[in-house]
Write a protein that holds these residues in place. Structure first.
Motif, PDB file in Angstrom:
ATOM      1  N   THR A   1       0.855  -1.181   0.000  1.00  0.00           N
ATOM      2  CA  THR A   1       0.000   0.000   0.000  1.00  0.00           C
ATOM      3  C   THR A   1       0.890   1.228   0.000  1.00  0.00           C
ATOM      4  N   PRO A   2       0.689   2.165  -0.940  1.00  0.00           N
ATOM      5  CA  PRO A   2       1.554   3.348  -0.980  1.00  0.00           C
ATOM      6  C   PRO A   2       1.407   4.177   0.295  1.00  0.00           C
ATOM      7  N   ALA A   3       2.461   4.900   0.647  1.00  0.00           N
ATOM      8  CA  ALA A   3       2.437   5.744   1.842  1.00  0.00           C
ATOM      9  C   ALA A   3       1.397   6.849   1.655  1.00  0.00           C
ATOM     10  N   MET A   4       0.357   6.818   2.470  1.00  0.00           N
ATOM     11  CA  MET A   4      -0.743   7.778   2.328  1.00  0.00           C
ATOM     12  C   MET A   4      -0.616   8.887   3.376  1.00  0.00           C
ATOM     13  N   GLU A   5      -1.067  10.068   2.982  1.00  0.00           N
ATOM     14  CA  GLU A   5      -1.042  11.204   3.895  1.00  0.00           C
ATOM     15  C   GLU A   5      -2.118  12.206   3.498  1.00  0.00           C
TER      16      GLU A   5
ATOM     17  N   ASN B   1      -1.369   9.246  -1.793  1.00  0.00           N
ATOM     18  CA  ASN B   1       0.076   9.299  -1.904  1.00  0.00           C
ATOM     19  C   ASN B   1       0.444  10.572  -2.664  1.00  0.00           C
ATOM     20  N   LYS B   2       1.209  11.436  -2.028  1.00  0.00           N
ATOM     21  CA  LYS B   2       1.490  12.753  -2.601  1.00  0.00           C
ATOM     22  C   LYS B   2       2.221  12.668  -3.943  1.00  0.00           C
TER      23      LYS B   2
ATOM     24  N   ARG C   1      -4.656   2.656  -7.295  1.00  0.00           N
ATOM     25  CA  ARG C   1      -3.874   2.517  -6.056  1.00  0.00           C
ATOM     26  C   ARG C   1      -4.302   3.505  -4.978  1.00  0.00           C
ATOM     27  N   ASN C   2      -5.010   4.570  -5.367  1.00  0.00           N
ATOM     28  CA  ASN C   2      -5.422   5.586  -4.396  1.00  0.00           C
ATOM     29  C   ASN C   2      -6.935   5.622  -4.181  1.00  0.00           C
TER      30      ASN C   2
END
Length: 326
Positions: free
Chosen positions: A169-173, A211-212, A297-298
Motif C-alpha cells: 500500500t503506498p504511503a498515504m497522507e 500518496n502525494k 492505487r489511491n
C-alpha cells in the motif's frame, strides 16, 4: 462445493461420478443431468479428446480452452485404477495479463528501437564525415531530441513496472489537491505557451488521503496530455472542487478529442489514437496507463467524456479527507 475451481471425478470410461457446484456451473446444466454422463457427450472436440487420451496414457495432462470471452484451464490426472480427476480453473484474468505482457514487450522493443536507430544513423553520418557543417547542427538537434525521447520512454517504462510489481500500500497522507494541481499548471505553463495553448487553474483547497508523489504524477500526466493533444489557440482548464464528501480533480481541454471506439482502450500501454501526432509531440503512449494505475492505487474513480474535434473532459473523484487518516 466451496471451491472456486470445478472438480470432477470420472470413472475409467470417462463418465462423471462426482461433480462440485463450480463444475456444474461451468457446464451450464443441472447436477442430475451430469452425473453418469460421458465427458465426451459434453465436449467432443479434438482438443478435449487429445487431453483425455494424454491423461489416460501419461497419467496427467493440461489444456486451456476458450468459452465465449472466458478462458479455462483443465488439469487432469489419473487418480487410481478406478478413474481420473479433472480440475477446471477460470484463467481469464491471467490469460489477459499474459497477452498484455507479450504486447508490452513487443511494443517496448519497437518503441526503443525507433529513437536508437535515429541516434545511431545520425551519429554515424557525423563520424564518417559524410555530413556537411550545416547538416551537423541538424543532426545534433535530432540526436538530442531522440535521446530525450528515449530517456522519457525509459523513465515511463520503469515507473509503470514499479506500479505493476509493487503490492505494498503506498504511503498515504493528508494531501491538499489544490496545491498539487496549481504546482503542476505552473510547471507546464511554458510548455502550454510553446504549443499556443491557454492553461488555467481554478478551485479551492480540498484535502484528500492519498500518496502525494502519485498525485503529482496524476495531475502532471493528465495536464500534459491535454496540452499535447490540443489545437492551436486551444485551452486547458484544471480545477479542484468538492461536492459533499467527494473531491474532484477535473482536466478539461478543447483538443482533438477521442473517437468513441477508442475510448475504452485509451488507458492501455502504448495505445495511441493518433500515432503520428503522439510521436511528433514526444508522447510515449504510457502516460494514461500510469494514470490508470495511480487512480486504482489511491481508491479513486475516473470518468472521461470526449468528442472528436471538441475536446476531452477527465474527472478523477476522491473521498474527502475527514481527519485521523480517514
Amino acid at each position: 462445493n466451496n471451491m472456486d475451481e470445478g472438480l470432477l471425478f470420472l470413472n475409467p470410461v470417462w463418465e462423471i461420478e462426482s461433480i462440485n457446484k463450480s463444475a456444474v456451473k461451468f457446464f451450464g446444466k443441472e447436477k442430475q443431468e451430469l452425473l453418469g454422463t460421458s465427458f465426451f457427450m459434453l465436449d467432443d472436440s479434438d482438443e478435449i479428446r487429445q487431453l483425455l487420451q494424454k491423461i489416460e496414457q501419461e497419467g496427467k495432462g493440461r489444456l486451456v480452452i476458450n468459452r465465449g470471452s472466458s478462458y479455462y484451464q483443465l488439469n487432469g490426472s489419473r487418480s487410481t485404477d478406478k478413474g481420473f480427476v479433472l480440475l477446471i480453473m477460470d484463467v481469464t484474468a491471467r490469460t489477459a495479463s499474459e497477452k498484455i505482457r507479450r504486447e508490452f514487450s513487443a511494443n517496448v522493443s519497437h518503441e526503443l528501437k525507433t529513437p536508437l536507430t535515429s541516434i545511431s544513423g545520425y551519429s554515424e553520418l557525423i563520424e564518417t564525415g559524410m555530413a556537411t557543417e550545416a547538416d551537423v547542427h541538424h543532426f545534433a538537434t535530432e540526436i538530442h531530441k531522440n535521446s530525450n525521447r528515449l530517456l522519457t520512454l525509459i523513465n515511463d517504462i520503469i515507473r509503470l513496472s514499479e506500479l505493476d510489481v509493487s503490492e505494498d500500500t503506498p504511503a498515504m497522507e493528508k494531501v491538499d489537491l489544490a496545491v498539487i494541481a496549481r504546482t503542476a499548471t505552473d510547471m507546464l505553463a511554458i510548455n502550454a505557451e510553446k504549443n499556443n495553448v491557454t492553461l488555467s487553474y481554478s478551485g479551492s483547497h480540498e484535502y484528500i488521503y492519498a500518496n502525494k508523489m502519485m498525485m503529482e504524477e496524476l495531475v502532471y500526466n493528465l495536464t500534459d496530455n491535454a496540452i499535447r493533444y490540443n489545437n492551436k489557440n486551444g485551452s486547458v482548464d484544471v480545477s479542484v472542487n468538492s461536492d459533499g464528501d467527494k473531491v474532484t480533480l477535473r482536466v478539461k481541454d478543447t483538443g482533438i478529442g477521442i473517437p468513441a471506439e477508442h475510448q475504452e482502450r485509451i488507458f492501455e500501454r502504448f495505445y495511441r489514437v493518433d500515432k503520428s501526432r503522439s510521436k511528433s509531440t514526444g508522447g510515449t503512449g504510457l502516460g494514461l496507463a500510469i494514470v490508470k494505475h495511480i487512480v486504482a492505487r489511491n481508491n479513486a474513480h475516473l470518468d472521461m467524456v470526449s468528442e472528436p474535434g471538441r475536446g476531452t473532459d477527465i474527472s478523477v473523484t476522491f473521498d474527502k479527507y475527514r481527519g485521523d487518516g480517514e
